[in-house]
Design a protein around this motif. Structure first.
Motif, PDB file in Angstrom:
ATOM      1  N   GLY A 273       0.899  -1.125   0.090  1.00 26.05           N
ATOM      2  CA  GLY A 273      -0.052  -0.131   0.034  1.00 26.05           C
ATOM      3  C   GLY A 273       0.888   1.180   0.018  1.00 26.05           C
ATOM      4  O   GLY A 273       0.416   2.198  -0.893  1.00 26.05           O
ATOM      5  N   GLN A 274       2.050   1.207   0.977  1.00 21.61           N
ATOM      6  CA  GLN A 274       2.715   2.324   0.878  1.00 21.61           C
ATOM      7  C   GLN A 274       3.951   1.988   1.552  1.00 21.61           C
ATOM      8  O   GLN A 274       4.115   1.235   2.343  1.00 21.61           O
ATOM      9  N   VAL A 275       5.211   2.511   1.226  1.00 23.00           N
ATOM     10  CA  VAL A 275       6.458   2.484   1.697  1.00 23.00           C
ATOM     11  C   VAL A 275       7.004   3.945   2.201  1.00 23.00           C
ATOM     12  O   VAL A 275       6.913   4.783   1.320  1.00 23.00           O
ATOM     13  N   ASN A 276       7.446   4.037   3.438  1.00 21.09           N
ATOM     14  CA  ASN A 276       7.866   5.299   4.029  1.00 21.09           C
ATOM     15  C   ASN A 276       9.204   5.189   4.456  1.00 21.09           C
ATOM     16  O   ASN A 276       9.582   3.926   5.091  1.00 21.09           O
ATOM     17  N   VAL A 277      10.148   6.112   3.951  1.00 20.93           N
ATOM     18  CA  VAL A 277      11.335   6.240   4.478  1.00 20.93           C
ATOM     19  C   VAL A 277      11.578   7.473   5.526  1.00 20.93           C
ATOM     20  O   VAL A 277      11.530   8.258   5.084  1.00 20.93           O
ATOM     21  N   MET A 278      11.820   7.095   6.712  1.00 23.29           N
ATOM     22  CA  MET A 278      11.975   8.135   7.874  1.00 23.29           C
ATOM     23  C   MET A 278      13.426   8.504   7.997  1.00 23.29           C
ATOM     24  O   MET A 278      14.200   7.491   8.691  1.00 23.29           O
ATOM     25  N   GLN A 279      14.080   9.383   7.379  1.00 23.86           N
ATOM     26  CA  GLN A 279      15.519   9.720   7.722  1.00 23.86           C
ATOM     27  C   GLN A 279      15.479  10.475   9.290  1.00 23.86           C
ATOM     28  O   GLN A 279      14.788  11.394   9.455  1.00 23.86           O
ATOM     29  N   GLY A 280      16.721  10.073   9.915  1.00 25.57           N
ATOM     30  CA  GLY A 280      16.873  10.897  11.098  1.00 25.57           C
ATOM     31  C   GLY A 280      15.918  10.027  12.113  1.00 25.57           C
ATOM     32  O   GLY A 280      16.167   8.891  12.290  1.00 25.57           O
ATOM     33  N   SER A 281      15.684  10.561  13.206  1.00 23.14           N
ATOM     34  CA  SER A 281      14.888  10.086  14.297  1.00 23.14           C
ATOM     35  C   SER A 281      13.658   9.571  13.839  1.00 23.14           C
ATOM     36  O   SER A 281      13.184   9.801  12.961  1.00 23.14           O
ATOM     37  N   VAL A 282      13.381   8.128  14.468  1.00 18.25           N
ATOM     38  CA  VAL A 282      12.377   7.361  14.043  1.00 18.25           C
ATOM     39  C   VAL A 282      11.066   7.507  14.847  1.00 18.25           C
ATOM     40  O   VAL A 282      11.112   8.217  15.977  1.00 18.25           O
ATOM     41  N   ASP A 283      10.107   6.777  14.597  1.00 16.23           N
ATOM     42  CA  ASP A 283       8.882   6.963  15.406  1.00 16.23           C
ATOM     43  C   ASP A 283       9.215   6.518  16.819  1.00 16.23           C
ATOM     44  O   ASP A 283       9.353   5.359  16.667  1.00 16.23           O
ATOM     45  N   ILE A 284       8.568   6.867  17.700  1.00 15.45           N
ATOM     46  CA  ILE A 284       8.527   6.466  18.887  1.00 15.45           C
ATOM     47  C   ILE A 284       7.897   5.398  19.353  1.00 15.45           C
ATOM     48  O   ILE A 284       8.056   4.425  20.027  1.00 15.45           O
ATOM     49  N   ASN A 285       6.783   5.119  18.448  1.00 16.91           N
ATOM     50  CA  ASN A 285       6.108   3.819  18.472  1.00 16.91           C
ATOM     51  C   ASN A 285       6.704   2.593  17.769  1.00 16.91           C
ATOM     52  O   ASN A 285       6.059   1.485  17.878  1.00 16.91           O
ATOM     53  N   SER A 286       7.522   2.800  17.151  1.00 13.56           N
ATOM     54  CA  SER A 286       8.192   1.692  16.360  1.00 13.56           C
ATOM     55  C   SER A 286       8.998   0.704  17.397  1.00 13.56           C
ATOM     56  O   SER A 286       9.643   0.984  18.384  1.00 13.56           O
ATOM     57  N   PRO A 287       8.931  -0.559  17.092  1.00 12.52           N
ATOM     58  CA  PRO A 287       9.316  -1.844  17.748  1.00 12.52           C
ATOM     59  C   PRO A 287      10.688  -1.971  17.307  1.00 12.52           C
ATOM     60  O   PRO A 287      11.471  -3.135  17.756  1.00 12.52           O
ATOM     61  N   THR A 288      11.322  -1.262  16.474  1.00 15.02           N
ATOM     62  CA  THR A 288      12.813  -1.273  16.201  1.00 15.02           C
ATOM     63  C   THR A 288      13.768  -0.603  17.138  1.00 15.02           C
ATOM     64  O   THR A 288      14.252   0.401  17.014  1.00 15.02           O
ATOM     65  N   TYR A 289      14.418  -1.415  18.300  1.00 15.81           N
ATOM     66  CA  TYR A 289      15.512  -0.790  19.130  1.00 15.81           C
ATOM     67  C   TYR A 289      16.654  -0.390  18.536  1.00 15.81           C
ATOM     68  O   TYR A 289      17.465   0.307  19.139  1.00 15.81           O
ATOM     69  N   ASN A 290      17.012  -0.986  17.358  1.00 14.88           N
ATOM     70  CA  ASN A 290      18.224  -0.684  16.865  1.00 14.88           C
ATOM     71  C   ASN A 290      18.256   0.298  15.971  1.00 14.88           C
ATOM     72  O   ASN A 290      19.148   0.948  15.191  1.00 14.88           O
ATOM     73  N   ALA A 291      17.248   1.000  15.543  1.00 16.57           N
ATOM     74  CA  ALA A 291      16.834   2.075  14.739  1.00 16.57           C
ATOM     75  C   ALA A 291      17.258   3.374  15.159  1.00 16.57           C
ATOM     76  O   ALA A 291      16.580   4.239  15.362  1.00 16.57           O
ATOM     77  N   THR A 292      18.629   3.572  14.947  1.00 19.04           N
ATOM     78  CA  THR A 292      19.080   4.807  15.667  1.00 19.04           C
ATOM     79  C   THR A 292      19.395   5.893  14.529  1.00 19.04           C
ATOM     80  O   THR A 292      19.559   7.047  14.694  1.00 19.04           O
ATOM     81  N   GLY A 293      19.402   5.405  13.218  1.00 21.93           N
ATOM     82  CA  GLY A 293      19.617   6.528  12.065  1.00 21.93           C
ATOM     83  C   GLY A 293      18.397   6.592  11.143  1.00 21.93           C
ATOM     84  O   GLY A 293      18.502   7.643  10.453  1.00 21.93           O
ATOM     85  N   ALA A 294      17.667   5.660  10.955  1.00 24.05           N
ATOM     86  CA  ALA A 294      16.525   5.829   9.990  1.00 24.05           C
ATOM     87  C   ALA A 294      15.550   4.611  10.252  1.00 24.05           C
ATOM     88  O   ALA A 294      16.124   3.694  10.803  1.00 24.05           O
ATOM     89  N   GLU A 295      14.553   4.779   9.455  1.00 21.56           N
ATOM     90  CA  GLU A 295      13.320   3.749   9.546  1.00 21.56           C
ATOM     91  C   GLU A 295      12.946   3.657   8.221  1.00 21.56           C
ATOM     92  O   GLU A 295      12.353   4.396   7.653  1.00 21.56           O
ATOM     93  N   ILE A 296      12.554   2.165   7.817  1.00 21.86           N
ATOM     94  CA  ILE A 296      11.696   1.979   6.801  1.00 21.86           C
ATOM     95  C   ILE A 296      10.494   1.098   7.289  1.00 21.86           C
ATOM     96  O   ILE A 296      10.596   0.215   7.672  1.00 21.86           O
ATOM     97  N   SER A 297       9.487   1.884   6.648  1.00 28.67           N
ATOM     98  CA  SER A 297       8.221   1.143   7.127  1.00 28.67           C
ATOM     99  C   SER A 297       7.363   0.747   6.132  1.00 28.67           C
ATOM    100  O   SER A 297       7.381   1.722   5.117  1.00 28.67           O
ATOM    101  N   ALA A 298       6.824  -0.262   5.884  1.00 26.62           N
ATOM    102  CA  ALA A 298       5.713  -0.720   4.793  1.00 26.62           C
ATOM    103  C   ALA A 298       4.148  -0.750   5.341  1.00 26.62           C
ATOM    104  O   ALA A 298       4.190  -1.599   6.255  1.00 26.62           O
ATOM    105  N   SER A 299       3.398  -0.827   4.459  1.00 27.39           N
ATOM    106  CA  SER A 299       1.785  -1.222   4.609  1.00 27.39           C
ATOM    107  C   SER A 299       1.477  -2.123   3.654  1.00 27.39           C
ATOM    108  O   SER A 299       1.940  -1.793   2.431  1.00 27.39           O
TER     109      SER A 299
END
Length: 417
Positions: free
Chosen positions: A158-184
């Motif tokens: 449905g959608q792919v997001n790339v979040m550069q920098g700080s990640v979503d506080i609700n994300s369960p990815t504890y290693n995501a210190t630099g970026a996050e890729i989320s897909a739906s």
């Protein structure tokens, strides 16, 4: 390298109720396009007994071809919508789709692969990048490698997001210190329909896909979809092929306004030959022919039947959204994700004076009766099997309180194992 050519043919069977809207045109608004049907009367109606009707159909175009998604949150986010994804190759993965976004550098072993890929975002390596699918962590929890070809078919993204920098506080990815890729994924359709697609290309590439949407079942508020696909391709370098079987499914239930539940499931089984990485001398000598051998000879550890990857993934999630009124709501998601092997490689094993780890052995057990044993050879050709699997599961609870000027306070709780 040969260019990868992919031709696609799509058939769509749909049961949808027609929607017709009347619209008045405004000549003073130049360049504005509106969806609908414009009904006009000809000047000839006053002079002729017959009438002429002209129907004008227009479709609202997505901004930027699906690469300019509107966001309302103060975050640095680059997004791709399904409109853009649908125009790409059916064998596209999340990595190949985002490789043209700002700050993203990605690479994979080939146009069609079932193994992990390499990603860098603004100089951050794989270990600092979080990857999620529908709120589930989608990377190996030990190596942080992403197996996105095992997650979802591109037809269902449905959608792919790339979040550069700080990640979503609700994300369960504890290693995501630099970026996050989320897909739906694409949600089940309101209307019952069947979508069938087939594609083919060079190197024996083909993909077959089918998706069935139930539409709303009766007046229960329940909608669902299930899809399946099969894809294969010859390896573009050396001998061997790549095969992938995949299933996606989702079921949603709308309990009342602001309260809904959703169950999501995915399954992948894949098999492919192993890639041999050439040196510069190998590449100059053999070029794209450097790789596994299709004929076995004694002692040949590069035989295609001795090297490969049989990978797979199974994931499931149960998502719930509850609204309590007065700006209070709760999101609860339970999930579990499994990735598994094995990998296997050709190996020469000494009959005598070899090592198992750091422990030395005098002779292989019953070595004289082992298949392929020859007293004239000091080594046996065998297969080294690396059978591995990882499981990541957890429960994510996020509470929201919206008060006054649409301000929002969130409280998150997350458990995983």
């Amino acid at each position: 390298m040969k260019k990868f050519l992919l031709l696609s043919a799509v058939w769509v069977f749909a049961y949808e109720a027609p929607a017709i809207a009347e619209e008045k045109s405004d000549n003073r608004q130049e360049g504005q396009k509106r969806a609908g049907v414009a009904k006009t009367k000809s000047h000839a109606d006053n002079t002729k007994s017959g009438s002429e009707k002209i129907a004008v159909l227009s479709r609202r175009k997505v901004a930027g071809g699906g690469m300019m998604v509107k966001h309302t949150t103060p975050k640095t986010v680059s997004s791709l919508s399904h409109d853009y994804i649908a125009m790409q190759s059916p064998t596209s993965t999340i990595e190949t789709l985002i490789q043209n976004l700002p700050g993203v550098v990605s690479a994979s072993e080939g146009p069609l692969t079932t193994s992990f890929s390499t990603i860098h975002i603004r100089g951050m390596a794989q270990a600092e990048i979080g990857v999620t699918l529908e709120g589930m962590p989608a990377a190996n929890p030990f190596t942080y490698s992403t197996y996105t070809p095992s997650l979802v078919d591109s037809e269902n993204m449905g959608q792919v997001n790339v979040m550069q920098g700080s990640v979503d506080i609700n994300s369960p990815t504890y290693n995501a210190t630099g970026a996050e890729i989320s897909a739906s994924i694409r949600r089940p359709s309101d209307q019952q329909n069947i979508y069938v697609a087939a594609s083919g290309g060079s190197y024996g590439t083909n993909k077959d896909f089918i998706r069935y949407d139930t539409g709303e079942i009766g007046h229960s508020g329940v909608r669902a979809f299930v899809s399946g696909s099969y894809s294969r391709s010859d390896m573009w370098r050396g001998e061997g092929d790549i095969r992938r079987w995949h299933v996606d499914a989702a079921l949603t239930k709308n309990w009342s306004q602001g309260n809904d539940s959703e169950a999501i499931f995915g399954f992948t089984q894949a098999a492919q030959g192993e890639w041999l990485y050439p040196s510069m001398a190998n590449w100059k000598t053999y070029g794209v022919n450097y790789g596994l051998n299709d004929q076995y000879s004694a002692g040949d550890t590069h035989y295609v039947g001795l090297n490969g990857k049989n990978t797979g993934a199974i994931y499931g999630a149960l998502k719930n959204h509850f609204s309590f009124g007065h700006g209070l709501s709760l999101d609860a998601e339970a999930y579990s994700v499994e990735f598994h092997g094995p990998y296997y490689y050709g190996e020469s094993v000494p009959v005598s004076n070899g090592y198992v780890g750091a422990e030395k052995y005098a002779h292989l057990d019953d070595y004289q009766n082992l298949p392929g044993y020859n007293p004239a050879n000091s080594k046996l050709t065998s297969v080294e099997v690396s059978n591995w699997y990882t499981i990541s599961s957890g429960l994510t609870l996020v509470g929201h309180w919206k008060h006054r000027f649409n301000a929002e306070i969130s409280q998150k709780g997350c458990t995983s194992g």
